[in-house]
Scaffold this active site. Structure first.
Site, PDB file in Angstrom:
ATOM      1  N   CYS A 102       0.531  -1.344  -0.023  1.00 37.10           N
ATOM      2  CA  CYS A 102      -0.041   0.120  -0.145  1.00 37.10           C
ATOM      3  C   CYS A 102       0.823   1.242  -0.053  1.00 37.10           C
ATOM      4  O   CYS A 102       0.488   2.606  -0.010  1.00 37.10           O
ATOM      5  CB  CYS A 102      -1.000   0.094   1.143  1.00 37.10           C
ATOM      6  SG  CYS A 102      -2.133  -1.380   1.059  1.00 37.10           S
ATOM      7  N   HIS A 152      -2.720   7.023   2.276  1.00 36.26           N
ATOM      8  CA  HIS A 152      -3.380   5.776   1.886  1.00 36.26           C
ATOM      9  C   HIS A 152      -4.802   5.498   2.461  1.00 36.26           C
ATOM     10  O   HIS A 152      -4.795   5.902   3.651  1.00 36.26           O
ATOM     11  CB  HIS A 152      -2.494   4.409   2.025  1.00 36.26           C
ATOM     12  CG  HIS A 152      -3.073   3.324   1.936  1.00 36.26           C
ATOM     13  ND1 HIS A 152      -3.836   2.891   0.899  1.00 36.26           N
ATOM     14  CD2 HIS A 152      -3.302   2.145   2.858  1.00 36.26           C
ATOM     15  CE1 HIS A 152      -4.415   1.713   1.069  1.00 36.26           C
ATOM     16  NE2 HIS A 152      -3.806   1.257   2.164  1.00 36.26           N
ATOM     17  N   ASN A 199     -10.524   0.081   0.048  1.00 45.02           N
ATOM     18  CA  ASN A 199      -9.085   0.325  -0.067  1.00 45.02           C
ATOM     19  C   ASN A 199      -8.623  -0.374  -1.112  1.00 45.02           C
ATOM     20  O   ASN A 199      -8.792  -1.783  -1.402  1.00 45.02           O
ATOM     21  CB  ASN A 199      -8.360  -0.575   1.400  1.00 45.02           C
ATOM     22  CG  ASN A 199      -7.051  -0.766   1.372  1.00 45.02           C
ATOM     23  OD1 ASN A 199      -6.192  -0.366   0.501  1.00 45.02           O
ATOM     24  ND2 ASN A 199      -6.675  -0.710   2.810  1.00 45.02           N
TER      25      ASN A 199
END
Lengths: 81, 328
Positions: free
Chosen positions: B126, B250, B284
């Site tokens: 990520c 993120h 996500n």
């Protein structure tokens, strides 16, 4: 080090700030999950702030054992320097 | 100095770089929390409270990571008004290619029309986009590349157990890209990056099949350790936290995003700091989440050209990286 009354009031401030629970409702017999409706992620945030405030370490596996506000007060009292 | 040995010639690029264009794509298929509650024991309220996600996008079986990367990369080129022939390097940060061989970057470059590109994937999970942006900027500054296309692309639904309510509600698919090129004024600050390999067991692939994470431990790490990385990026850029207009962490979990913002505000970030909450409608998407959020926020007008934007990525490895950019 702080006595249990001071720890309780300090903890109540943190719980109010993190989870929006009124400080007066944060009493030793209350369960974080069942009575105060605090979820596991908020418990982590409370633990992190308590670590800063009281100079203790509260690892996740210890955190899981702190069911009531009283458990947390006793843990901090026993482990703070 | 060494007698008859020839001295090697080195190249030197421009002093500064910036993002020239941005683009993103997401699958058409919208998956709501109610959709998920039909296949596992969860519900809309629980998901919104725990992770802040309202809906996310899942790719169909035949829509691959490389397909999404091609679309996002081509959009970034169009946004910059740059012809593929002007680009010489393609980096595809990702961690969800169906197999390690071949990589995504070569085929993505070819399909976009960038011929014989220097092309490689980059796995920092990520944190991948911020790693890739840092590498791209420094390749140009060193004279190794002219213009670099960085495309964070993921198909996380390939590695998530669709019945696992701890991961299936969070992760999603998509791609986001930025074209990086030379600039007179610095538009990409130095990268602040690092790793915590001792914590590798917090996020990994269970039996090489399904993504697993220690949710509570990751939450604690991200909410305490990432704000300092973001502050380091600000320091490296030679500015103050109060100069930052927009924060794009993120998009791991909205509560992590909010906790990072809260810590930064306590350290001097402005109360009117704009904080990305793109996870609410995107989920996500790992290395794609930051460029997707940037693209959506530019389109919505919440980030404007010239804004000072702080990016910070973090995830499996554990890996983390952040930098300050000026919005194109």
């Amino acid at each position: 080090m702080a006595d249990k009354e001071e720890i309780l009031s300090g903890l109540a401030e943190i719980v109010e700030e993190v989870a929006g629970v009124a400080q007066d409702d944060v009493s030793t017999e209350k369960s974080f999950v069942d009575d105060l409706d605090i979820d596991s992620l908020s418990m982590v945030e409370i633990a992190v702030q308590a670590e800063d405030k009281f100079g203790v370490k509260i690892p996740d596996d210890e955190l899981a054992n702190l069911k009531t506000v009283g458990d947390a007060v006793d843990y901090v009292a026993a482990n703070s320097k | 100095m060494t007698g008859d040995r020839p001295a090697l010639q080195l190249r030197q690029g421009p002093a500064a770089t910036r993002i020239l264009g941005v683009g993103s794509t997401q699958p058409d298929r919208v998956v709501t929390n109610d959709d998920l509650s039909e296949v596992m024991d969860t519900n809309d309220q629980w998901i919104r409270e725990r992770v802040g996600i309202i809906e996310r996008r899942f790719a169909d079986k035949d829509e691959l990571l490389v397909d999404m990367a091609v679309t996002a990369g081509a959009k970034a080129l169009a946004d910059a008004g740059t012809d593929p022939s002007e680009v010489d390097t393609v980096i595809v940060p990702n961690c969800t290619m169906p197999a390690p061989i071949p990589n995504a970057a070569g085929q993505v470059a070819d399909r976009i029309g960038i011929k014989a590109a220097g092309a490689f994937d980059l796995n920092a999970a990520c944190a991948g986009f911020c790693y890739g942006l840092g590498v791209a900027s420094d390749l140009i500054r060193a004279g190794s590349a002219g213009k670099v296309l960085v495309i964070g692309a993921e198909k996380l639904t390939d590695v998530v157990d669709p019945q696992d309510r701890s991961t299936a509600i969070i992760f999603a698919d998509g791609a986001g890209a930025a074209l990086v090129g030379p600039s007179e004024q610095p538009g990409i600050g130095p990268v602040a990056w690092g790793s915590a390999g001792d914590l590798v067991d917090m996020i990994y692939m269970r039996e090489h099949r399904y993504l697993f994470q220690e949710g509570q431990a990751v939450f604690r790490w991200a909410t305490t350790q990432i704000a300092p990385i973001a502050m380091r990026a600000v320091e490296l850029a030679g500015i103050q936290l109060s100069d930052v207009d927009v924060l794009i962490p993120h998009q791991a979990n909205l509560r992590i995003v909010e906790a990072i913002a809260k810590r930064l505000r306590a350290k001097g970030a402005r109360e009117d700091l704009v904080v990305a909450d793109d996870i609410r409608y995107s989920g996500n998407t790992s290395s794609a989440s930051i460029p997707i959020a940037l693209d959506h926020m530019r389109a919505a007008g919440t980030v404007k050209s010239g804004d000072v934007v702080l990016l910070v990525g973090f995830g499996a490895g554990l890996s983390y990286a952040g930098q300050v950019i000026v919005c194109p």
